[in-house]
Motif scaffolding. Sequence first.
Motif, short mmCIF file in Angstrom:
data_model
loop_
_atom_site.label_atom_id
_atom_site.label_comp_id
_atom_site.label_asym_id
_atom_site.label_seq_id
_atom_site.Cartn_x
_atom_site.Cartn_y
_atom_site.Cartn_z
N THR A 4 26.67 8.54 -34.22
CA THR A 4 25.74 8.84 -35.36
C THR A 4 26.17 8.40 -36.67
N LYS A 31 22.28 6.79 -33.17
CA LYS A 31 21.43 7.37 -34.14
C LYS A 31 21.60 6.91 -35.57
N ALA A 83 26.76 13.65 -38.14
CA ALA A 83 27.18 12.31 -38.04
C ALA A 83 28.69 12.12 -38.06
#
Length: 161
Positions: A4, A31, A83
Amino acid sequence: MNITAIYPGTFDPVTNGHLDIIARAARLYHKVIVAVAVNSNKTPLFDIAQRVELLEQVSTEFTNVVIIGFDNLLVDCAREQGANVVLRGLRAISDFEYEFQLAGMNRRLSPELETMFLTPAEQYEFISSSMIKEIARLGGDVSEFVPDNVLQRLIEKFNRG
Ligand code: ADP
């Protein structure tokens, strides 16, 4: 491993250069979180809600891209969002020094978070939000450099004075 990426910036306003980076990132990462900084140091042309809205409108085609606003430390926001990569766009040598410093500092603050850079297609290399605002303010045509929704908002803003 699921990657991510968090793509932070001011996005005041989003330009075709930012969009080129978002499109590339959407193909690479599972993502992509575009994180719009509140940035209390400067007075933005568009407030945080407007910047988020403009970005949402131009990224509907990317199913793995989400837009958020943030006003805390980037490494903390990245952790909250799960993330593992900070993504930044690199235009020219002039971006390098600042980006190198930022990547180094973020690594000290959060060693497990990697910074990665993408370069835009060459026709976007010279676009910056600050230059777009200056040209639009002075009545110049910025239609080649920004998406249509941003162009409309710029025209409304500057025509009203
Ligand atoms: P900041 O104010 O943090 O520089 P910006 O909104 O200007 O944030 O940009 C966010 C990120 O997008 C930064 O990594 C910046 O280098 C990158 N960027 C800005 N304009 C372009 C462009 N035309 N092409 C590629 N990357 C860009």
